[in-house]
Write an enzyme that holds these catalytic residues in place. Structure first.
Site, mmCIF file in Angstrom:
data_model
loop_
_atom_site.group_PDB
_atom_site.id
_atom_site.type_symbol
_atom_site.label_atom_id
_atom_site.label_comp_id
_atom_site.label_asym_id
_atom_site.label_seq_id
_atom_site.Cartn_x
_atom_site.Cartn_y
_atom_site.Cartn_z
ATOM 1 N N GLU A 15 6.402 2.968 14.504
ATOM 2 C CA GLU A 15 5.205 2.221 14.882
ATOM 3 C C GLU A 15 5.366 1.391 16.148
ATOM 4 O OE1 GLU A 15 3.543 0.064 11.575
ATOM 5 O OE2 GLU A 15 3.211 1.906 10.435
ATOM 6 N N PHE B 8 -5.999 9.925 -11.740
ATOM 7 C CA PHE B 8 -5.910 10.472 -10.392
ATOM 8 C C PHE B 8 -4.462 10.397 -9.926
ATOM 9 C CE2 PHE B 8 -5.795 9.559 -5.788
ATOM 10 C CZ PHE B 8 -6.413 10.689 -5.301
ATOM 11 N N ARG C 273 -8.492 0.121 9.188
ATOM 12 C CA ARG C 273 -8.328 0.173 7.741
ATOM 13 C C ARG C 273 -9.651 0.577 7.099
ATOM 14 N NH1 ARG C 273 -3.173 0.876 6.513
ATOM 15 N NH2 ARG C 273 -1.824 -0.836 7.169
ATOM 16 N N ALA D 150 4.587 -1.758 9.083
ATOM 17 C CA ALA D 150 4.787 -1.612 7.642
ATOM 18 C C ALA D 150 4.646 -0.153 7.250
ATOM 19 C CB ALA D 150 3.766 -2.459 6.892
ATOM 20 N N GLU E 188 9.995 2.766 9.824
ATOM 21 C CA GLU E 188 8.651 2.304 10.192
ATOM 22 C C GLU E 188 8.675 1.497 11.486
ATOM 23 O OE1 GLU E 188 5.776 3.194 9.010
ATOM 24 O OE2 GLU E 188 6.554 4.346 7.332
ATOM 25 N N GLU F 250 0.696 12.200 10.716
ATOM 26 C CA GLU F 250 -0.395 12.946 11.356
ATOM 27 C C GLU F 250 -1.757 12.251 11.230
ATOM 28 O OE1 GLU F 250 -0.124 14.287 7.133
ATOM 29 O OE2 GLU F 250 1.379 14.186 8.707
ATOM 30 N N GLU G 183 2.662 -2.215 -6.970
ATOM 31 C CA GLU G 183 3.269 -2.148 -5.641
ATOM 32 C C GLU G 183 4.148 -3.376 -5.386
ATOM 33 O OE1 GLU G 183 2.170 -1.771 -0.899
ATOM 34 O OE2 GLU G 183 0.659 -2.526 -2.266
ATOM 35 N N ARG H 268 -6.718 -1.161 -19.567
ATOM 36 C CA ARG H 268 -6.188 -1.649 -18.297
ATOM 37 C C ARG H 268 -6.169 -0.499 -17.300
ATOM 38 N NH1 ARG H 268 -7.262 -6.116 -20.093
ATOM 39 N NH2 ARG H 268 -5.695 -7.534 -20.940
ATOM 40 N N GLY I 271 -2.458 -7.845 -10.747
ATOM 41 C CA GLY I 271 -3.507 -7.707 -11.748
ATOM 42 C C GLY I 271 -3.889 -6.263 -12.021
#
Length: 182
Positions: A97, A16, A65, A77, A93, A141, A120, A38, A116
């Protein structure tokens, strides 16, 4: 540190490619010669900003979230854009924000959020030199946040209530607790 546990990639299959993450499946050779698979999330990285006002209030945003199906209170963030330096992302940011800007961002640390399964790398910045901006910048947006200003004690109470419940924000509060001890 050595790479004595290194896993050699035999093949990679892209599963993806999205707006925020990419998912791939790697077939690897393990240190013992066996093979395994993995699942790896590729993420461009991000920043979090520990921002403290002249009144010793910490700037947070409340945001829903979807993976958790609830709102959290978090430090400001955001995701790095392609070829963008982390300090540029942090300032952008902060402005988007919170409605504040700064000319003084101090890199506190960086860490891998979930090594794991994801690559990131999150950079954490600190500033206590905030200046309100005249015209608040537009959010993305699909982004809806509300500015929340809290004392350290109020933030600690929200941690106990699991309203502050993400690693970067818990780290930020721990960092500020440490600063106060100095």
């Amino acid at each position: 540190m050595t790479n004595k546990f290194e896993e050699k990639t035999i093949a990679t299959t892209q599963i993806f490619n999205g707006k925020i993450i990419n998912l791939q499946l790697d077939e690897v050779t393990l240190p013992n010669g066996e093979t395994s698979k993995r699942e790896i999330i590729r993420h461009p990285g991000g920043v979090g900003i520990i921002a403290v006002t002249d009144e010793n209030k910490i700037l947070f945003v409340e945001q829903y979230r979807k993976p958790l199906d609830k709102s959290l209170v978090e430090i400001p963030a955001g995701k790095l854009e392609p070829d963008e330096k982390p300090e540029v992302t942090a300032k952008r940011e902060l402005e988007e924000e919170t409605g504040y800007t700064t000319d003084k961002l101090e890199l506190v640390t960086s860490f891998y959020t979930s090594p794991g399964f994801a690559d990131e790398l999150l950079y954490i910045y600190y500033t206590d030199k905030l200046v309100p901006i005249k015209e608040k910048m537009a959010l993305d947006e699909d982004e809806f946040v509300e500015l929340v200003e809290l004392t350290l004690e109020e933030a600690e109470a929200l941690m106990i209530e699991n309203k502050i419940h993400d690693a970067k924000t818990v780290y930020a509060i721990t960092y500020l607790q440490h600063l106060l001890k100095k």
